[in-house]
Scaffold this motif. Sequence first.
Motif, short mmCIF file in Angstrom:
data_model
loop_
_atom_site.label_atom_id
_atom_site.label_comp_id
_atom_site.label_asym_id
_atom_site.label_seq_id
_atom_site.Cartn_x
_atom_site.Cartn_y
_atom_site.Cartn_z
N VAL A 341 0.82 -1.20 0.00
CA VAL A 341 0.00 0.00 0.00
C VAL A 341 0.86 1.25 0.00
N TRP A 342 2.00 1.21 0.65
CA TRP A 342 2.87 2.38 0.70
C TRP A 342 3.29 2.82 -0.71
N LYS A 343 3.41 1.89 -1.64
CA LYS A 343 3.81 2.24 -3.00
C LYS A 343 2.78 3.13 -3.66
N TYR A 344 1.49 2.91 -3.32
CA TYR A 344 0.44 3.78 -3.85
C TYR A 344 0.45 5.14 -3.15
N LEU A 345 0.61 5.13 -1.84
CA LEU A 345 0.60 6.38 -1.09
C LEU A 345 1.78 7.27 -1.46
N LEU A 346 2.88 6.66 -1.88
CA LEU A 346 4.08 7.42 -2.25
C LEU A 346 4.15 7.69 -3.75
N ASN A 347 3.05 7.38 -4.47
CA ASN A 347 2.95 7.65 -5.91
C ASN A 347 3.93 6.84 -6.74
N TYR A 348 4.43 5.74 -6.21
CA TYR A 348 5.23 4.84 -7.04
C TYR A 348 4.30 4.12 -8.02
N TYR A 349 3.15 3.65 -7.54
CA TYR A 349 2.09 3.12 -8.38
C TYR A 349 0.96 4.13 -8.44
N GLN A 350 0.21 4.11 -9.53
CA GLN A 350 -0.98 4.94 -9.68
C GLN A 350 -2.21 4.11 -9.33
N TRP A 351 -3.19 4.73 -8.68
CA TRP A 351 -4.36 3.99 -8.20
C TRP A 351 -5.15 3.38 -9.36
N ASP A 352 -5.19 4.04 -10.50
CA ASP A 352 -6.02 3.57 -11.61
C ASP A 352 -5.26 2.66 -12.57
N GLU A 353 -4.06 2.27 -12.24
CA GLU A 353 -3.29 1.39 -13.10
C GLU A 353 -3.73 -0.06 -12.93
N SER A 354 -3.74 -0.80 -14.05
CA SER A 354 -4.02 -2.24 -13.99
C SER A 354 -2.76 -2.98 -13.56
N GLU A 355 -2.91 -4.27 -13.31
CA GLU A 355 -1.76 -5.07 -12.88
C GLU A 355 -0.69 -5.12 -13.97
N VAL A 356 -1.12 -5.20 -15.22
CA VAL A 356 -0.16 -5.23 -16.33
C VAL A 356 0.60 -3.91 -16.41
N GLU A 357 -0.09 -2.82 -16.22
CA GLU A 357 0.56 -1.50 -16.26
C GLU A 357 1.52 -1.32 -15.10
N ARG A 358 1.18 -1.88 -13.95
CA ARG A 358 2.10 -1.79 -12.80
C ARG A 358 3.39 -2.56 -13.05
N LYS A 363 9.24 -2.36 -14.28
CA LYS A 363 10.40 -2.62 -15.14
C LYS A 363 11.06 -1.32 -15.58
N GLN A 364 10.23 -0.33 -15.92
CA GLN A 364 10.78 0.95 -16.36
C GLN A 364 11.52 1.65 -15.24
N LYS A 365 10.93 1.68 -14.04
CA LYS A 365 11.57 2.32 -12.89
C LYS A 365 12.87 1.62 -12.51
N SER A 366 12.86 0.29 -12.59
CA SER A 366 14.08 -0.47 -12.25
C SER A 366 15.20 -0.13 -13.23
N LYS A 367 14.86 -0.03 -14.53
CA LYS A 367 15.88 0.30 -15.53
C LYS A 367 16.45 1.69 -15.28
N GLU A 368 15.56 2.65 -14.98
CA GLU A 368 16.03 4.00 -14.69
C GLU A 368 16.92 4.03 -13.46
N TYR A 369 16.54 3.29 -12.43
CA TYR A 369 17.31 3.29 -11.18
C TYR A 369 18.73 2.76 -11.40
N TYR A 370 18.85 1.61 -12.06
CA TYR A 370 20.17 1.01 -12.22
C TYR A 370 21.03 1.80 -13.21
N THR A 371 20.39 2.53 -14.13
CA THR A 371 21.16 3.40 -15.02
C THR A 371 21.81 4.53 -14.24
N MET A 372 21.03 5.17 -13.35
CA MET A 372 21.57 6.27 -12.54
C MET A 372 22.56 5.76 -11.49
N LYS A 373 22.31 4.55 -11.00
CA LYS A 373 23.25 3.99 -10.03
C LYS A 373 24.60 3.72 -10.68
#
Length: 460
Positions: A341-358, A363-373
């Motif tokens: 639930v914290w992921k929704y409250l912190l806007n990591y996930y969007q409330w209206d997103e489907s499971e496929v969209e999440r 995957k997109q966020k993970s790619k961005e994170y490891y690129t900056m790391k």
Amino acid sequence: MINSVQYNNKEGVQLSSEGSPTTQFPTSTVLCTHDGVLLRKGSVEHIADLNTSGSLSVISYDIPRRLYIEWRPNDSILVADDSQDWAVVDTIPRRSRTISECKAFNIKATPETIASNKPRLIRTLLDNLSSIIVKDRGQVICFIQKVDNNVNSEFFFQHGNADQFLKSMCDQHIIEHSCSKLDGSAEYAVLNTETQQLKRTFAELNIEDLKNTELKKDKGWVKNTWTGLLVTLPDIASGVKGSVPRNYAMRNKHIGNNDEIRSCNSNESQSPVEGELENVKEEDEKIVNTLPDRPMVERIKPLNEAQWLEFQSADGSISDVAGIKNLIFHGGIHYNLRAEVWKYLLNYYQWDESEVERIQRYKQKSKEYYTMKAQWLSMTATQEEHFSGFRDRKCQIEKDVKRTDRTLEFFAGEDNPNLMVLQGILMTYVMYNFDLGYVQGMSDLLAPILSIQMKHFPGQ
């Protein structure tokens, strides 16, 4: 013989005693050592080493970290017992062949040769000692046992430089001065492991420098309040559970006279900040009294898994967001649901997103994170040297990560790998938002989030 006080010499130490096989100990660090130290009192098995000169050291062994007091004799020097003056007797004793020489000449080693090659050590775990007493004009120190307050061992310093040995231990926050006597005797309390770590943390904060700086400034009651806090911080450190308090009781039976001056028990004059703080307290009470009554809010049960599933649609999106937030506001979130639930409250996930969209977002966020790391991990020392903004932020993050609350099981221990994960996330955020970079307190905000997420999703 030359006095020496040494620090941070890494070596693998091989230890043994009479009648026992040699044992290989883990890698050790010699924190401090002093030569020319005479054994005056010890246990029965070391009676043959009385009045023998040697070296006294504080050694730290790794995995787990343990501190030991070790005395190693030097057989070439023997001191007469009827005088405190040093007398060298038989400085060139009869030499026996070493084991290597016996092997070279194909000669059978004698029992004396075998025995002479076994170092005789006096090793005492520091946690088993309660205090250290220095007397006789700084020439003699006594180690006091914690279990019965009796003398564990006593040593005589040839050149009267026991204060150098004790000062090096104080500088490394192993012991702390507790009280003194008119005749020059003094007692030092042995700090436990938890208090040693806390003292070292406060030392990194440079509290004394801040206190001296603040005392020179005149900023009204704000200055006084800040100074008062700095003055009490060391007392807070001494008040940790299991640590030794500042007011120690002297053990007169080991020192002799009853004319001691308890410097630690002396009545301190009233702090000049107390009057200012009292005035502030009165002003605060006036403000509080004018506030309206706090409304009574009934606490409900936290959001549980059954309720959470009721809000999920067929495609995995969340409906009635306002209803969920109302439940969370009045009851909180069940522990097992917080990571999700914290992921929704912190806007990591969007409330209206489907499971496929999440999944795609993850995957997109993970790619961005490891690129900056990878950007800051690949930075060379030369680049850091010419990039002061990055270097300063990195230094601040390293300091704050060390101050993370170690009472939490997730961050407990000196070499906890979760601390490196915490540092890595903060450093990656610096690359994500370099204009803001890092400000003090971000680590405290991230720590509970990281703890919850890694406990429920260790692979993320």
